[in-house]
Design a protein around this motif. Sequence first.
Motif, short mmCIF file in Angstrom:
data_model
loop_
_atom_site.label_atom_id
_atom_site.label_comp_id
_atom_site.label_asym_id
_atom_site.label_seq_id
_atom_site.Cartn_x
_atom_site.Cartn_y
_atom_site.Cartn_z
N ARG A 1 0.84 -1.20 0.00
CA ARG A 1 0.00 0.00 0.00
C ARG A 1 0.87 1.25 0.00
N LEU A 2 0.29 2.36 -0.41
CA LEU A 2 1.03 3.62 -0.50
C LEU A 2 0.10 4.78 -0.14
N ARG A 3 0.61 5.69 0.71
CA ARG A 3 -0.10 6.95 0.97
C ARG A 3 0.30 7.94 -0.11
N VAL A 4 -0.69 8.59 -0.72
CA VAL A 4 -0.47 9.56 -1.80
C VAL A 4 -0.86 10.95 -1.30
N PRO A 5 0.09 11.82 -0.99
CA PRO A 5 -0.25 13.19 -0.59
C PRO A 5 -0.75 14.02 -1.77
N LEU A 6 -1.52 15.07 -1.45
CA LEU A 6 -2.02 15.99 -2.48
C LEU A 6 -2.58 15.20 -3.66
N ALA A 7 -3.44 14.25 -3.32
CA ALA A 7 -3.82 13.21 -4.28
C ALA A 7 -4.62 13.72 -5.46
N ASP A 8 -5.46 14.75 -5.25
CA ASP A 8 -6.26 15.23 -6.37
C ASP A 8 -5.40 15.65 -7.55
N PHE A 9 -4.23 16.24 -7.28
CA PHE A 9 -3.36 16.66 -8.36
C PHE A 9 -2.40 15.56 -8.79
N ASN A 10 -1.92 14.75 -7.86
CA ASN A 10 -0.83 13.83 -8.16
C ASN A 10 -1.28 12.48 -8.71
N ALA A 11 -2.34 11.91 -8.17
CA ALA A 11 -2.80 10.61 -8.67
C ALA A 11 -3.45 10.79 -10.04
N THR A 12 -2.99 10.06 -11.02
CA THR A 12 -3.53 10.15 -12.37
C THR A 12 -4.52 9.01 -12.58
N LYS A 13 -5.78 9.36 -12.74
CA LYS A 13 -6.82 8.34 -12.90
C LYS A 13 -6.75 7.74 -14.30
N VAL A 14 -6.84 6.42 -14.38
CA VAL A 14 -6.80 5.71 -15.66
C VAL A 14 -7.95 4.72 -15.71
N GLY A 15 -8.18 4.15 -16.89
CA GLY A 15 -9.27 3.20 -17.06
C GLY A 15 -8.93 1.83 -16.48
N HIS A 16 -9.91 0.93 -16.57
CA HIS A 16 -9.75 -0.41 -15.99
C HIS A 16 -9.54 -1.49 -17.05
N ASP A 17 -9.56 -1.13 -18.33
CA ASP A 17 -9.56 -2.16 -19.37
C ASP A 17 -8.18 -2.64 -19.80
N LEU A 18 -7.20 -1.74 -19.80
CA LEU A 18 -5.86 -2.09 -20.29
C LEU A 18 -4.98 -2.61 -19.16
N PRO A 19 -3.96 -3.42 -19.49
CA PRO A 19 -3.08 -3.97 -18.45
C PRO A 19 -2.24 -2.89 -17.78
N ASP A 20 -1.74 -3.20 -16.59
CA ASP A 20 -0.94 -2.24 -15.83
C ASP A 20 0.23 -1.69 -16.63
N ASP A 21 0.87 -2.54 -17.45
CA ASP A 21 2.06 -2.08 -18.17
C ASP A 21 1.77 -0.91 -19.10
N ARG A 22 0.53 -0.75 -19.53
CA ARG A 22 0.19 0.39 -20.39
C ARG A 22 0.35 1.71 -19.64
N TYR A 23 0.14 1.68 -18.32
CA TYR A 23 0.12 2.92 -17.54
C TYR A 23 1.27 3.07 -16.56
N LEU A 24 1.83 1.97 -16.08
CA LEU A 24 2.78 2.02 -14.98
C LEU A 24 3.94 2.97 -15.24
N PHE A 25 4.44 3.00 -16.46
CA PHE A 25 5.64 3.77 -16.73
C PHE A 25 5.37 5.27 -16.85
N LEU A 26 4.10 5.67 -16.79
CA LEU A 26 3.77 7.09 -16.66
C LEU A 26 4.21 7.64 -15.31
N SER A 27 4.54 6.76 -14.37
CA SER A 27 4.99 7.20 -13.06
C SER A 27 6.35 7.85 -13.10
N ASP A 28 7.18 7.48 -14.09
CA ASP A 28 8.55 8.00 -14.11
C ASP A 28 9.22 7.86 -15.46
N ILE A 29 9.57 6.63 -15.87
CA ILE A 29 10.55 6.49 -16.94
C ILE A 29 10.06 6.94 -18.31
#
Length: 391
Positions: free
Chosen positions: A135-163
């Motif tokens: 689990r992870l606590r996300v501060p200032l979540a409204d701005f920082n957490a990027t909402k994505v859909g549920h249909d595509l696999p995690d690998d489609r979105y995971l790398f938007l976190s950094d690389i």
Amino acid sequence: MKALTWQGKRSVSVETVPDPRIEKPTDVVIRVTSTAICGSDLHLYEMLGPFLTKGDVLGHETMGVVEEVGSAVTRLFPGDRVVIPFVIACGDCYMCTRGLHTQCETTQNTEKGTGATLYGYTELYGSVPGGQAERLRVPLADFNATKVGHDLPDDRYLFLSDILPTAWQGVVYADLPSDGILAVMGLGPVGQFVGRIGKYLGHRVLAVEPVPERREMAERYGIETFDLTDDVVEQIRDATDGRGADSVVEAVGMEAHGNPGAAFAQSAVNLLPDALAKKLMDTAGVDRLAALYASLDSVRRGGTVSLSGVYAGEADPMPMKTLFDKQVSIRMGQCNVQRWRDELMPLVEDPSDPLGVEDLVTHRVPLEKAPQMYEMFQKKENGCIKVVLKP
């Protein structure tokens, strides 16, 4: 919960730690579904120990599902699927409104003289627990957490976190002319994406990498690769009419191959008491600069070098006469992830997967195997290019 913790140089372990909780009304807590090991994590594993405390939770490439929501959060709800940028920013301050989220004046670590707070990345950047955990606590979540859909696999979105945004920013900062040739130093995860982005934008891309498996992966995307040999700079010049590349993205950083003197300094840092080690890193040239020097040599006159690799020393020698004579421009810095997510979202959701986000992970393992994977990733064994941990 279970989390990957730092225990010492080249020593990490999965331990039971307290569950994160809502600490401020703007927080959310997520259940982590995927979290990756970043090349930057290897700097913690190898040499940034003086700025860590035993038991610190590592990791800054994270996505998951919202479980708890603070009372002031308005855009997120339990069950939302989100990817978390490694930079914690407010979105409203002077720096954020100029797209410089890594310099956010709300989360800036002014007492340390550093920029915005980062997940799982030492006392220099806030000592915030990271995401290689259940689990992870996300501060200032409204701005920082990027909402994505549920249909595509995690690998489609995971790398938007950094690389992926780090690579995108690296190419943007490279300031290529429309017909420009891009060179990439290093074909780790960021370098792979830099090359693919360069090709996607229509450029010829040359890349230098000593590991055959990494060169082979890049070649699948039409990237021309070169082994790391003593004459690789001459090879790049020969491939570019004797001029050198129009722009170079350096995607290696402070632990590049070579520089035995700096390698010794890095080892010495970890043998000193923390107070002395911190002082040494603040005042000495402790970075291995082989990749940086090769980048400066490989760029043409009037070209641009874009630094995506991380550096930690404050007294690293730079060839100022050469830089001035060649009229080289240099851009660098931590990635302003939130600045690029709107541009990148259509690409990661494109059915054709133009940047190959589903063709990067070489090892996908349970969180419990994270210590073995850190060692494998650092040693570049068994074709290890990108590791995703599944809590």
